[in-house]
Scaffold this active site. Structure first.
Site, PDB file in Angstrom:
ATOM      1  N   CYS A   2      -7.961  -4.896  10.845  1.00  0.00           N
ATOM      2  CA  CYS A   2      -9.471  -4.473  11.164  1.00  0.00           C
ATOM      3  C   CYS A   2      -9.878  -3.630   9.940  1.00  0.00           C
ATOM      4  O   CYS A   2      -8.927  -2.658   9.573  1.00  0.00           O
ATOM      5  CB  CYS A   2      -9.621  -4.074  12.510  1.00  0.00           C
ATOM      6  N   ARG A  28      -9.001  -6.801   3.816  1.00  0.00           N
ATOM      7  CA  ARG A  28      -7.616  -6.285   4.700  1.00  0.00           C
ATOM      8  C   ARG A  28      -7.412  -7.600   5.591  1.00  0.00           C
ATOM      9  O   ARG A  28      -6.329  -7.485   6.396  1.00  0.00           O
ATOM     10  CB  ARG A  28      -8.198  -5.390   5.427  1.00  0.00           C
ATOM     11  N   TRP A  75      -9.411  -8.391  12.905  1.00  0.00           N
ATOM     12  CA  TRP A  75      -8.344  -8.967  12.900  1.00  0.00           C
ATOM     13  C   TRP A  75      -7.520  -9.154  14.290  1.00  0.00           C
ATOM     14  O   TRP A  75      -7.140  -7.948  14.729  1.00  0.00           O
ATOM     15  CB  TRP A  75      -7.253  -8.410  11.795  1.00  0.00           C
ATOM     16  N   ASN A 101     -10.134   0.205  14.985  1.00  0.00           N
ATOM     17  CA  ASN A 101      -9.061  -0.399  14.226  1.00  0.00           C
ATOM     18  C   ASN A 101      -7.918   0.191  14.452  1.00  0.00           C
ATOM     19  O   ASN A 101      -7.730   1.295  15.037  1.00  0.00           O
ATOM     20  CB  ASN A 101      -9.494   0.131  12.663  1.00  0.00           C
ATOM     21  N   GLY A 102      -6.812  -0.955  14.752  1.00  0.00           N
ATOM     22  CA  GLY A 102      -5.664  -0.419  15.294  1.00  0.00           C
ATOM     23  C   GLY A 102      -5.235  -1.130  16.524  1.00  0.00           C
ATOM     24  O   GLY A 102      -5.882  -2.039  17.011  1.00  0.00           O
ATOM     25  N   GLU A 481      11.505  -9.382  -5.223  1.00  0.00           N
ATOM     26  CA  GLU A 481       9.971  -9.121  -5.447  1.00  0.00           C
ATOM     27  C   GLU A 481       9.560 -10.630  -5.589  1.00  0.00           C
ATOM     28  O   GLU A 481       8.465 -11.061  -4.936  1.00  0.00           O
ATOM     29  CB  GLU A 481       9.539  -8.363  -6.243  1.00  0.00           C
ATOM     30  N   LYS A 485       7.030 -12.759  -3.221  1.00  0.00           N
ATOM     31  CA  LYS A 485       5.549 -13.337  -3.725  1.00  0.00           C
ATOM     32  C   LYS A 485       5.605 -14.930  -3.464  1.00  0.00           C
ATOM     33  O   LYS A 485       4.542 -15.267  -3.012  1.00  0.00           O
ATOM     34  CB  LYS A 485       5.555 -12.900  -5.219  1.00  0.00           C
ATOM     35  N   GLU A 488       5.111 -15.393   0.220  1.00  0.00           N
ATOM     36  CA  GLU A 488       3.843 -14.926   0.868  1.00  0.00           C
ATOM     37  C   GLU A 488       2.794 -15.704   0.741  1.00  0.00           C
ATOM     38  O   GLU A 488       1.781 -16.152   1.512  1.00  0.00           O
ATOM     39  CB  GLU A 488       3.719 -13.531   0.288  1.00  0.00           C
ATOM     40  N   HIS A 504      29.202 -16.928  -1.861  1.00  0.00           N
ATOM     41  CA  HIS A 504      29.818 -16.527  -0.359  1.00  0.00           C
ATOM     42  C   HIS A 504      28.933 -17.261   0.658  1.00  0.00           C
ATOM     43  O   HIS A 504      28.663 -16.564   1.849  1.00  0.00           O
ATOM     44  CB  HIS A 504      29.713 -15.063  -0.400  1.00  0.00           C
ATOM     45  N   LYS A 603      -3.593  -6.586   4.038  1.00  0.00           N
ATOM     46  CA  LYS A 603      -3.484  -5.651   2.896  1.00  0.00           C
ATOM     47  C   LYS A 603      -2.669  -4.427   3.600  1.00  0.00           C
ATOM     48  O   LYS A 603      -1.751  -3.970   2.775  1.00  0.00           O
ATOM     49  CB  LYS A 603      -4.549  -5.285   2.046  1.00  0.00           C
TER      50      LYS A 603
HETATM   51  C1  F6R Z   1       3.596  -7.985  -0.602  1.00  0.00           C
HETATM   52  C2  F6R Z   1       2.900  -6.632   0.033  1.00  0.00           C
HETATM   53  C3  F6R Z   1       3.291  -6.125   1.271  1.00  0.00           C
HETATM   54  C4  F6R Z   1       3.250  -4.574   1.101  1.00  0.00           C
HETATM   55  C5  F6R Z   1       3.663  -3.706   2.206  1.00  0.00           C
HETATM   56  C6  F6R Z   1       3.658  -2.319   2.025  1.00  0.00           C
HETATM   57  O1  F6R Z   1       2.966  -8.390  -1.581  1.00  0.00           O
HETATM   58  O2  F6R Z   1       1.938  -6.516  -0.445  1.00  0.00           O
HETATM   59  O3  F6R Z   1       4.710  -6.423   1.292  1.00  0.00           O
HETATM   60  O4  F6R Z   1       4.218  -4.133  -0.166  1.00  0.00           O
HETATM   61  O5  F6R Z   1       3.093  -3.988   3.501  1.00  0.00           O
HETATM   62  O6  F6R Z   1       2.610  -1.778   1.704  1.00  0.00           O
HETATM   63  P1  F6R Z   1       2.098  -0.376   1.248  1.00  0.00           P
HETATM   64  O7  F6R Z   1       2.725  -0.382  -0.168  1.00  0.00           O
HETATM   65  O8  F6R Z   1       0.861  -0.130   1.323  1.00  0.00           O
HETATM   66  O9  F6R Z   1       2.880   0.623   2.082  1.00  0.00           O
END
Ligand code: F6R
Length: 608
Positions: A2, A28, A75, A101-102, A481, A485, A488, A504, A603
């Protein structure tokens, strides 16, 4: 997650400005939107399920009039997405309005108690509980600060809340209890919002907030009070150097594409800071530590994985990457003494798993250090020393430029600490410095050269629902990473591991064109050739990301070799992630997914 926001102004035009903030919080993740604006004794509440554009259009939000208003993008966690569960919510008699929010984890208990006391709770949403809990105390105290303190004591959870009351329509209130919140100061108007980038088109002047603080805003003033005892706290405002323009798409179809391309500028700007004294304090603390835990989640954790290689090998500091949510279970009995540091890496600086870890570690004596992208964030304010990764605003949910700048900052810190400790000679330090200064040119070549190839391979790979990514040494974090990506934004199984581990067990998956992507640093050719040929001889499809390495091309089809520019063992992981980001992006577009807003994700994760 949110987003909440509010404005109190001298003029009666807050709705349009609330929508500017609301739209910038949309990244977000949300499913419903709402605004509540006050004028002449009436609180006009309009809210619904749908995109913010849909709700603006269908409920004519821009036409709302008033000089005080709040808004929320929801959200769903408690209560399914519906008009009634959308926020903001009224209290029993419609005099007070609020949004949160939360999560209120005591939702069922607190709701039951309030209902027993006669409160009429009409939704299944925990935000409504906050309004009624505060209403209960306002009825007794007739004072909003005291009512907020009393209301908070009725609930358990991590949240931020914004509210106003018809009795004092010249004042806006908010409280921060574990979720992010920042004050913005404009010309005859004051803002409150879940993050700083959302208010940048309106002002660059902001006041960061800590957990346990209540704010009282008027159109030209702000006051901060402690939730503990109501005492007033003084805090100066700051000016943000983030740019509002960073957060528009420009000529790109997606923020993600733009942000992948922005890595050229982002790495160049960060490299300038290599010798800057703003890093002195962090370098000094790392040089004094005999051990440093690197704490991160998701992409930030993957950056820690590459960072630990740099700190161990270049700086001579024992560095151990640990998942944010794991530290306090794994190390609960560990005594850090006086020489253990904890470097907390977080783009947002608000991730709950990281903040929980800091809350656990600080009292035990760990030296808390921070690496963040958002100035004034909670992680920054909880740290003894910190550095900004300076990637600019990142709007797309998947991290790209912020991950890359985290890795580069690790390299810069490792070089500075290694030099300070004498582990890196003057000559080696100078040559690494030259490489870092030259990096952005190589990033530019890598993005340009990889784009077409990624598009082409993406067409084929977008039909496949599983793949493996392997890295070795410094590229292990890159493989992790890349897999994150791809997963995700494609909703497929992409697993990553250390390349020596593949034999293994996982090797049994290989047959008939199964893709295995290898990320290879220049010095590791001899270790990985046998790993690649294990796949090739079983009819798998090896895809390689590496600079030109003689002999490696024998194991891979020409079109499956992403050749990145020649660099060095330490620089190559920063380049090698780029083809993977592009591959994930183009596969996602091929699948018809919007890569900026993958389903179920948000986000900034300010909940457990
Ligand atoms: C993946 C992504 C998430 C963030 C994770 C940590 O693309 O963006 O995995 O990396 O939620 O977020 P921060 O860096 O804001 O602590």
């Amino acid at each position: 997650m949110c987003g909440i926001f509010g404005i109190i102004a001298k003029k009666s035009d807050v709705a349009k400005k609330l929508l500017i903030i609301g739209k910038r919080l949309a990244y977000r993740g949300y499913d419903s939107a709402g605004l509540a604006v006050y004028k002449d004794g009436v609180i006009d509440l309009r809210k619904d399920v749908g995109t913010i554009d849909y709700v603006i259009e269908s409920l004519k939000l821009a036409e709302m009039k008033g000089n005080i208003g709040i808004g929320q993008l929801r959200w769903s966690t408690f209560g399914k997405p519906s008009k009634i569960n959308a926020q903001p919510h009224f209290d029993c008699d419609g005099d007070m309005i609020g949004a949160h929010n939360g999560n209120i984890i005591s939702y069922y208990e607190t709701k039951e108690n309030l209902e027993k006391e006669g409160h009429n709770i009409i939704s299944q949403n925990d935000g409504e509980i906050c309004v009624h809990a505060i209403e209960k105390h306002y009825d007794k105290e007739q004072d909003m600060i005291k009512a907020i303190i009393g209301g908070i004591a009725e609930m358990e959870g991590a949240f931020a809340f914004v509210t106003y009351h018809k009795d004092s329509p010249e004042k806006l209130y908010a409280v921060k209890m574990g979720s992010s919140l920042v004050i913005g100061l404009g010309e005859e108007e004051t803002y409150i919002a879940s993050d700083l980038p959302s208010i940048l088109p309106l002002t660059k002047k902001f006041v960061p907030l800590n957990d346990g603080e209540i704010v009282e805003l008027t159109a030209d003033s702000y006051r901060i009070f402690s939730v503990k005892d109501g005492s007033e706290i003084t805090r100066e405002s700051r000016i943000s150097d983030l740019s509002a323009e960073d957060a528009v798409k420009g000529d790109f179809d997606y923020f993600l594409t733009k942000e992948i391309y922005e890595q050229v500028d982002a790495t160049e700007k960060l490299a300038y800071g290599l010798e800057s004294d703003v890093l002195d304090s962090l370098v000094e603390k790392l040089a004094k530590a005999d051990k440093v835990f690197l704490i991160g989640c998701g992409s930030s954790l993957n950056a820690c994985n590459v960072g630990s290689y740099y700190l161990n090998n270049v700086a001579g500091v024992l560095a151990i990457p640990v998942i944010g949510g794991r530290f306090f279970e794994e190390y609960k009995d560990y005594d850090p003494g006086d020489t253990t540091a904890m470097l907390c890496v977080s783009q947002s600086g608000e991730t709950k798993d990281i903040i929980n870890t800091i809350n656990f570690a600080k009292p035990k004596g760990y030296h808390i250090l921070g690496m963040v992208n958002v100035p004034g964030s909670t992680v920054e304010r909880m740290s003894e020393a910190y550095a900004y990764i300076g990637a600019g605003i990142e709007r797309s949910v998947p991290a790209t430029k912020t991950y890359t700048n985290q890795v580069l900052l690790f390299l810069i810190l490792a070089a500075r600490v290694g030099h300070a400790k004498g582990k890196l000679s003057d000559k080696d330090f100078e040559s690494l410095k030259d490489e870092i200064h030259n990096l952005s040119k190589l990033v530019e070549v890598t993005v340009k050269n990889s784009d077409e190839r990624a598009k082409k391979i993406a067409k084929e790979l977008s039909k496949i629902n599983a793949m493996s990514l392997l890295g070795y040494g410094v590229t292990h974090g890159v493989a992790l990473e890349g897999a994150l990506k791809i997963r995700e934004i494609n909703y497929i199984a992409a697993e990553a591991m250390y390349s020596s581990e593949f034999k293994h067990g996982p090797l049994s998956i290989v047959s008939d064109g199964y893709p295995v992507i290898y990320v290879v640093a220049p010095n590791d050719k001899y270790y990985v050739i046998s790993h690649i040929s294990e796949v090739e001889c079983r009819e798998g499809r090896p895809i390689v990301i590496a600079e030109h390495i003689d002999g490696l091309d024998k194991y891979v089809q020409e079109e499956d070799y992403f050749e990145i520019p020649k660099s060095s063992q330490l620089i190559s992981p920063i380049l090698a992630v780029i083809p993977l980001q592009l591959l994930a992006l183009y596969m996602s577009i091929e699948r018809g997914i919007n890569p900026d807003y993958p389903r179920n994700l948000s986000k900034t994760l300010t909940v457990d």
